[in-house]
Design a protein around this motif. Structure first.
Motif, PDB file in Angstrom:
ATOM      1  N   GLU A  98       3.360  -1.937  -1.648  1.00 48.07           N
ATOM      2  CA  GLU A  98       4.419  -1.581  -2.602  1.00 48.07           C
ATOM      3  C   GLU A  98       4.049  -0.373  -3.458  1.00 48.07           C
ATOM      4  O   GLU A  98       4.933   0.292  -4.002  1.00 48.07           O
ATOM      5  CB  GLU A  98       4.726  -2.773  -3.510  1.00 48.07           C
ATOM      6  CG  GLU A  98       5.703  -3.762  -2.929  1.00 48.07           C
ATOM      7  CD  GLU A  98       6.103  -4.792  -3.958  1.00 48.07           C
ATOM      8  OE1 GLU A  98       7.309  -4.864  -4.267  1.00 48.07           O
ATOM      9  OE2 GLU A  98       5.221  -5.517  -4.462  1.00 48.07           O
ATOM     10  N   GLN A  99       2.769  -0.086  -3.598  1.00 49.81           N
ATOM     11  CA  GLN A  99       2.368   1.098  -4.334  1.00 49.81           C
ATOM     12  C   GLN A  99       2.752   2.373  -3.594  1.00 49.81           C
ATOM     13  O   GLN A  99       2.854   3.447  -4.185  1.00 49.81           O
ATOM     14  CB  GLN A  99       0.841   1.086  -4.569  1.00 49.81           C
ATOM     15  CG  GLN A  99       0.333  -0.149  -5.276  1.00 49.81           C
ATOM     16  CD  GLN A  99       1.025  -0.380  -6.604  1.00 49.81           C
ATOM     17  OE1 GLN A  99       1.163   0.541  -7.409  1.00 49.81           O
ATOM     18  NE2 GLN A  99       1.463  -1.609  -6.845  1.00 49.81           N
ATOM     19  N   VAL A 100       2.960   2.242  -2.269  1.00 48.55           N
ATOM     20  CA  VAL A 100       3.359   3.382  -1.449  1.00 48.55           C
ATOM     21  C   VAL A 100       4.867   3.421  -1.260  1.00 48.55           C
ATOM     22  O   VAL A 100       5.489   4.482  -1.335  1.00 48.55           O
ATOM     23  CB  VAL A 100       2.650   3.329  -0.078  1.00 48.55           C
ATOM     24  CG1 VAL A 100       3.113   4.473   0.823  1.00 48.55           C
ATOM     25  CG2 VAL A 100       1.146   3.361  -0.251  1.00 48.55           C
ATOM     26  N   LEU A 101       5.455   2.263  -1.029  1.00 47.88           N
ATOM     27  CA  LEU A 101       6.892   2.161  -0.795  1.00 47.88           C
ATOM     28  C   LEU A 101       7.504   1.411  -1.972  1.00 47.88           C
ATOM     29  O   LEU A 101       7.648   0.189  -1.955  1.00 47.88           O
ATOM     30  CB  LEU A 101       7.159   1.417   0.514  1.00 47.88           C
ATOM     31  CG  LEU A 101       8.502   1.669   1.198  1.00 47.88           C
ATOM     32  CD1 LEU A 101       8.598   3.104   1.680  1.00 47.88           C
ATOM     33  CD2 LEU A 101       8.713   0.723   2.366  1.00 47.88           C
ATOM     34  N   LEU A 102       7.859   2.152  -2.996  1.00 47.92           N
ATOM     35  CA  LEU A 102       8.308   1.555  -4.250  1.00 47.92           C
ATOM     36  C   LEU A 102       9.678   0.900  -4.108  1.00 47.92           C
ATOM     37  O   LEU A 102      10.579   1.437  -3.473  1.00 47.92           O
ATOM     38  CB  LEU A 102       8.368   2.625  -5.347  1.00 47.92           C
ATOM     39  CG  LEU A 102       7.047   3.309  -5.701  1.00 47.92           C
ATOM     40  CD1 LEU A 102       7.285   4.392  -6.744  1.00 47.92           C
ATOM     41  CD2 LEU A 102       6.029   2.307  -6.196  1.00 47.92           C
ATOM     42  N   GLY A 103       9.811  -0.276  -4.717  1.00 50.66           N
ATOM     43  CA  GLY A 103      11.100  -0.946  -4.788  1.00 50.66           C
ATOM     44  C   GLY A 103      11.594  -1.541  -3.489  1.00 50.66           C
ATOM     45  O   GLY A 103      12.789  -1.841  -3.371  1.00 50.66           O
ATOM     46  N   LEU A 107       5.575   3.330   5.513  1.00 49.96           N
ATOM     47  CA  LEU A 107       5.450   1.885   5.664  1.00 49.96           C
ATOM     48  C   LEU A 107       4.473   1.541   6.781  1.00 49.96           C
ATOM     49  O   LEU A 107       3.587   0.689   6.599  1.00 49.96           O
ATOM     50  CB  LEU A 107       6.821   1.278   5.954  1.00 49.96           C
ATOM     51  CG  LEU A 107       6.840  -0.218   6.293  1.00 49.96           C
ATOM     52  CD1 LEU A 107       6.371  -1.044   5.098  1.00 49.96           C
ATOM     53  CD2 LEU A 107       8.233  -0.654   6.732  1.00 49.96           C
ATOM     54  N   ALA A 108       4.605   2.183   7.928  1.00 55.95           N
ATOM     55  CA  ALA A 108       3.724   1.894   9.059  1.00 55.95           C
ATOM     56  C   ALA A 108       2.274   2.221   8.733  1.00 55.95           C
ATOM     57  O   ALA A 108       1.362   1.429   9.010  1.00 55.95           O
ATOM     58  CB  ALA A 108       4.189   2.675  10.286  1.00 55.95           C
ATOM     59  N   ARG A 109       2.035   3.369   8.130  1.00 50.73           N
ATOM     60  CA  ARG A 109       0.661   3.763   7.807  1.00 50.73           C
ATOM     61  C   ARG A 109       0.058   2.851   6.747  1.00 50.73           C
ATOM     62  O   ARG A 109      -1.125   2.491   6.836  1.00 50.73           O
ATOM     63  CB  ARG A 109       0.648   5.211   7.325  1.00 50.73           C
ATOM     64  CG  ARG A 109       0.934   6.230   8.426  1.00 50.73           C
ATOM     65  CD  ARG A 109       1.009   7.631   7.878  1.00 50.73           C
ATOM     66  NE  ARG A 109       1.212   8.618   8.933  1.00 50.73           N
ATOM     67  CZ  ARG A 109       1.462   9.910   8.726  1.00 50.73           C
ATOM     68  NH1 ARG A 109       1.536  10.361   7.483  1.00 50.73           N
ATOM     69  NH2 ARG A 109       1.635  10.725   9.730  1.00 50.73           N
ATOM     70  N   ALA A 110       0.855   2.474   5.759  1.00 54.49           N
ATOM     71  CA  ALA A 110       0.328   1.631   4.689  1.00 54.49           C
ATOM     72  C   ALA A 110      -0.024   0.244   5.208  1.00 54.49           C
ATOM     73  O   ALA A 110      -1.042  -0.342   4.812  1.00 54.49           O
ATOM     74  CB  ALA A 110       1.351   1.525   3.560  1.00 54.49           C
ATOM     75  N   ILE A 111       0.804  -0.317   6.083  1.00 59.26           N
ATOM     76  CA  ILE A 111       0.503  -1.631   6.657  1.00 59.26           C
ATOM     77  C   ILE A 111      -0.783  -1.566   7.467  1.00 59.26           C
ATOM     78  O   ILE A 111      -1.640  -2.455   7.390  1.00 59.26           O
ATOM     79  CB  ILE A 111       1.676  -2.137   7.520  1.00 59.26           C
ATOM     80  CG1 ILE A 111       2.865  -2.503   6.625  1.00 59.26           C
ATOM     81  CG2 ILE A 111       1.261  -3.330   8.367  1.00 59.26           C
ATOM     82  CD1 ILE A 111       4.079  -2.980   7.395  1.00 59.26           C
TER      83      ILE A 111
END
Length: 211
Positions: A23-28, A59-63
């Motif tokens: 969530e720090q990367v993909l806010l909200g 999203l893909a990279r953060a996961i």
């Protein structure tokens, strides 16, 4: 396999930390982030139908980073071939043997961006790996690492240059969702993080004098 209350509590806590980190990367976008991890832990795949610029690649990279895995992005285009996804066998003249060169599908999280822009033949290159976790090239089977998940994005069918995903392809996806653009609160946080909201009139005046 049964899970004890202690194990369930530990999994719930770990799951929450993973979601909070992404969530720090993909806010909200808590709901979509949770769906992504649900698909990953269920050994399934996620289909996102959305417009460009909504954070699908992030999203893909953060996961992948949250589980200390690898990620690759495949841009699907009309001229993309199946071998561009799975990899190919190339003859090595020095050894006199064919050597397999792995394609971008060999990663823990694979982003198939705009999957319905490629031909159905190229789309079908993902069928085996999404179902069985392996790729067969020239009669030889090559397993992919675990965990493995495909996050595919598709443009709205109404857009020109798209090929509708067949039922056999849709059946490979466990979940389908849409990220959407950030709401007002998330947009303000994004601007604050980029520094755009921190510029004051006095700082603008001083920078003008320096120029």
């Amino acid at each position: 396999m049964t899970m004890t209350p202690e194990q369930a509590s530990g999994f719930h806590e770990t799951f929450g930390r993973l979601v909070s980190g992404v969530e720090q990367v993909l806010l909200g976008k808590t709901f979509v982030v949770r769906l992504g991890f649900i698909a990953l832990f269920s050994e399934g795949h996620l289909l996102l139908e959305d417009f460009p610029g909504t954070g699908k690649t992030s999203l893909a990279r953060a996961i992948a980073q949250s589980v200390k895995g690898t990620s690759n992005r495949i841009q699907f285009t009309p001229d993309l071939l199946p071998g561009d996804i799975t990899g190919v066998s190339i003859f090595d003249q020095r050894s006199g043997q064919f050597e397999f060169h792995a394609g971008p599908v060999f990663a823990n999280v694979v982003l198939a961006d705009e999957i319905n822009r490629a031909s159905p033949k190229t789309q079908a290159a993902l069928l085996e790996v999404m179902e069985e976790g392996r790729v067969t090239v020239d009669g030889f089977t090559h397993p992919v690492d675990a965990p493995f998940m495909v996050i595919a994005t598709q443009n709205p069918i109404e857009q020109a240059g798209t090929y509708r995903l067949p039922e056999a392809q849709l059946d490979r996806f466990l979940l389908k969702a849409s990220i959407g653009y950030p709401d007002h609160a998330a947009t303000v946080r994004i601007l604050e993080g980029s520094g755009c909201a921190r510029t004051t009139p006095s700082s603008r005046r001083s920078s003008t004098r320096r120029r």
